[in-house]
Enzyme design. Structure first.
Site, PDB file in Angstrom:
ATOM      1  N   HIS A  70       8.416   5.332  -6.691  1.00  0.00           N
ATOM      2  CA  HIS A  70       8.369   3.851  -6.663  1.00  0.00           C
ATOM      3  C   HIS A  70       8.090   3.337  -5.250  1.00  0.00           C
ATOM      4  O   HIS A  70       8.515   2.238  -4.896  1.00  0.00           O
ATOM      5  CB  HIS A  70       9.662   3.228  -7.182  1.00  0.00           C
ATOM      6  CG  HIS A  70      10.151   3.827  -8.462  1.00  0.00           C
ATOM      7  ND1 HIS A  70       9.774   3.371  -9.686  1.00  0.00           N
ATOM      8  CD2 HIS A  70      10.961   4.881  -8.688  1.00  0.00           C
ATOM      9  CE1 HIS A  70      10.349   4.104 -10.639  1.00  0.00           C
ATOM     10  NE2 HIS A  70      11.074   5.047 -10.043  1.00  0.00           N
ATOM     11  N   SER A  86     -12.394  -4.367  14.250  1.00  0.00           N
ATOM     12  CA  SER A  86     -12.605  -5.667  13.628  1.00  0.00           C
ATOM     13  C   SER A  86     -13.504  -6.481  14.541  1.00  0.00           C
ATOM     14  O   SER A  86     -13.511  -6.297  15.758  1.00  0.00           O
ATOM     15  CB  SER A  86     -11.258  -6.361  13.451  1.00  0.00           C
ATOM     16  OG  SER A  86     -11.414  -7.762  13.505  1.00  0.00           O
ATOM     17  N   GLU A 102     -10.716   3.390   2.554  1.00  0.00           N
ATOM     18  CA  GLU A 102     -10.801   2.230   1.648  1.00  0.00           C
ATOM     19  C   GLU A 102     -12.066   2.282   0.793  1.00  0.00           C
ATOM     20  O   GLU A 102     -12.046   1.974  -0.401  1.00  0.00           O
ATOM     21  CB  GLU A 102     -10.777   0.936   2.451  1.00  0.00           C
ATOM     22  CG  GLU A 102      -9.434   0.674   3.100  1.00  0.00           C
ATOM     23  CD  GLU A 102      -9.502  -0.472   4.093  1.00  0.00           C
ATOM     24  OE1 GLU A 102      -9.883  -1.595   3.712  1.00  0.00           O
ATOM     25  OE2 GLU A 102      -9.182  -0.238   5.264  1.00  0.00           O
ATOM     26  N   LYS A 158      -7.383  -4.115  16.166  1.00  0.00           N
ATOM     27  CA  LYS A 158      -7.502  -3.436  14.869  1.00  0.00           C
ATOM     28  C   LYS A 158      -8.191  -2.076  14.938  1.00  0.00           C
ATOM     29  O   LYS A 158      -9.132  -1.869  15.686  1.00  0.00           O
ATOM     30  CB  LYS A 158      -8.290  -4.320  13.890  1.00  0.00           C
ATOM     31  CG  LYS A 158      -7.564  -5.542  13.409  1.00  0.00           C
ATOM     32  CD  LYS A 158      -6.264  -5.247  12.679  1.00  0.00           C
ATOM     33  CE  LYS A 158      -6.504  -4.829  11.243  1.00  0.00           C
ATOM     34  NZ  LYS A 158      -7.064  -5.897  10.424  1.00  0.00           N
TER      35      LYS A 158
END
Ligand code: ARG
Length: 460
Positions: free
Chosen positions: A155, A276, A289, A282
């Site tokens: 979980h 970024s 992804e 970043k």
């Protein structure tokens, strides 16, 4: 002028030509198309259906076309209907009459069914090599981090202590099944369609066993209708690709999480991360992804194939031309993802201390605390409840099970003694999980050994 101009009184509308044409995507099967034609012509000659001279001219012509396509000297004609028509037209323009004899006892329906199998068989070899590379990378990292403690989750809540090596090996086992699934599907596409003709075989005395053997298949497809209509192999492969992408996507998701400041379990190499355009701090895990995102498109390929086939009567229907873009996209996407993902894993830095620190929080040794009482004679359910009370007390008081004083433990049960602290130490908890398939370092190394033996057995 179309090949079938004899039957027609009008040229096809230009829009129909473009709509019908598959050359922009099936041209990638040119090698397989030529390979199939060479085998077909040799068989025709062997059976006395084609003269030796014609066969020699055809073989020479086809070899020339192959060379010229490989070298870029010959370009695909965008107006050709498909790769089969294009090569046949080229051949005839190069060698004349003999070229027109090649299509004896053959149809584009059995031709395309053959080309696609040959093409996918070759591509599968590449996918398999990439998968082996990934599995072997996972084994290398697992061996290196066999004793690196990290929290295991259920979980997404810290649950029990495991090792990073164990976590990586879980994926190695998934990818092993994926590899076997692909091999299995490849086994089921090991029959050769050529000679099925358009749908009903042929009256020529062809030898389908000879072409099957020449092309490396174990047998000719035993039913001509099935031979030209079957696209199960595309569906099976797309399904195996989908499962593989699902696995890759889960690992990708973990990489994304592990890179976050919230976890910080790993850091990707600068060469495998992106920045970024606005936020200078970043460092984004774009590769992971994108892999996660591309799983969706491979599922889409599978759905396209299943839906395209579901209502088709036997035998060939033009709908089936749609099979290629879907399965090609599946193969391309899987190859692209694997070839980028593996080096990303290979170059990542593992932040062992952060994993360990995370494992030290979250009461992941609570099961071990309960097990301690069980070993001293308390039934598990009672021990479970009592430990739950201690965890609640620690949460209230801002402590951990390691820092709760013995006096507090003994208030809960006299079974607790000083040796409790060793029993619930992270190292004991991990080292002790030696059950077969467990996360203990020895078990991780055993898994790595099993997996490497498997890779070796597969050969190259
Ligand atoms: N381009 C076609 C395909 O990809 C080849 C087979 C065409 N056969 C036919 N009878 N129209 O499916």
């Amino acid at each position: 002028m179309k090949l079938w101009a004899g039957r027609f009184s009008k040229e096809a509308d230009e829009r129909v030509n473009d709509f019908n044409s598959s050359i922009r995507f099936d041209s990638r099967m040119f090698r397989e198309d030529i390979q199939g034609s060479l085998a077909h012509a040799a068989m025709l000659a062997g059976q006395g259906i084609l003269s030796q001279e014609d066969e020699a001219a055809i073989a020479q012509g086809l070899e020339g076309i192959l060379q010229d396509l490989e070298s870029g000297k010959l370009a695909f004609d965008p107006d050709a209907e498909d790769i089969h028509m294009f090569i046949e037209a080229q051949l005839t323009s190069r060698i004349g009459q003999a070229g027109k004899r090649l299509h004896t006892a053959r149809s584009r329906n059995d031709q395309v069914a053959l080309d696609l199998r040959l093409y996918l068989r070759r591509e599968l070899g590449e996918v398999e090599a990439l998968l082996k590379g990934l599995i072997s990378e996972l084994c290398g990292q697992a061996a290196k981090y066999a004793d690196t403690v990290m929290p295991g989750y259920t979980h997404l809540q810290r649950a029990q202590p495991i090792t990073f090596g164990h976590h990586l090996m879980a994926y190695a086992w998934m990818f092993r099944r994926d590899l076997l699934r692909l091999r299995d599907a490849a086994g089921r596409m090991d029959s050769m369609p050529l000679g099925a003709g358009a749908l009903a075989g042929t009256t020529y005395p062809i030898d389908r066993w000879q072409t099957a053997k020449a092309l490396g298949f174990s047998e000719p497809c035993p039913n001509s209708l099935d031979g030209v209509s079957d696209r199960d192999y595309c569906i099976e492969l797309a399904s195996a690709f989908s499962i593989l992408m699902m696995h890759l996507s889960r690992l990708a998701e973990e990489v994304v999480a592990w890179c976050s400041w919230e976890f910080k379990f790993i850091e990707l190499d600068d060469a495998f991360a992106t920045g970024s355009s606005i936020m200078p701090q970043k460092k984004n895990p774009d590769v992971a992804e994108l892999v996660r995102g591309k799983a969706g498109r491979v599922y889409g390929d599978l759905m396209a194939l299943l839906t395209m086939m579901k209502g088709l009567p036997l035998a060939y229907n033009k709908d089936m031309q749609e099979d290629k873009e879907a399965i090609f996209d599946g193969v391309d996407t899987v190859k692209l993802c694997l070839s980028t993902f593996t080096p990303m894993l290979a170059t990542m830095t593992v932040l062992k201390d952060n994993m360990r620190a995370a494992a030290a929080k979250g009461f992941i040794n609570a099961t071990d605390c309960a097990d301690y009482l069980v070993k001293k004679g308390m039934p598990f359910r009672d021990a479970y409840k009592l430990t739950g009370g201690l965890v609640a007390q620690c949460v209230r008081e801002g402590r951990t099970l390691e820092t709760l004083p013995l006096a507090e433990y003994q208030k809960a049960s006299p079974l607790f003694q000083e040796d409790l602290y060793t029993a619930i130490s992270l190292d004991t908890c991990v080292q002790g999980r030696t059950s077969y398939g467990g996360p203990a370092p020895a078990s991780v190394l055993r898994q790595v050994g099993q997996m490497r033996a498997f890779l070796q057995e597969l050969g190259d």
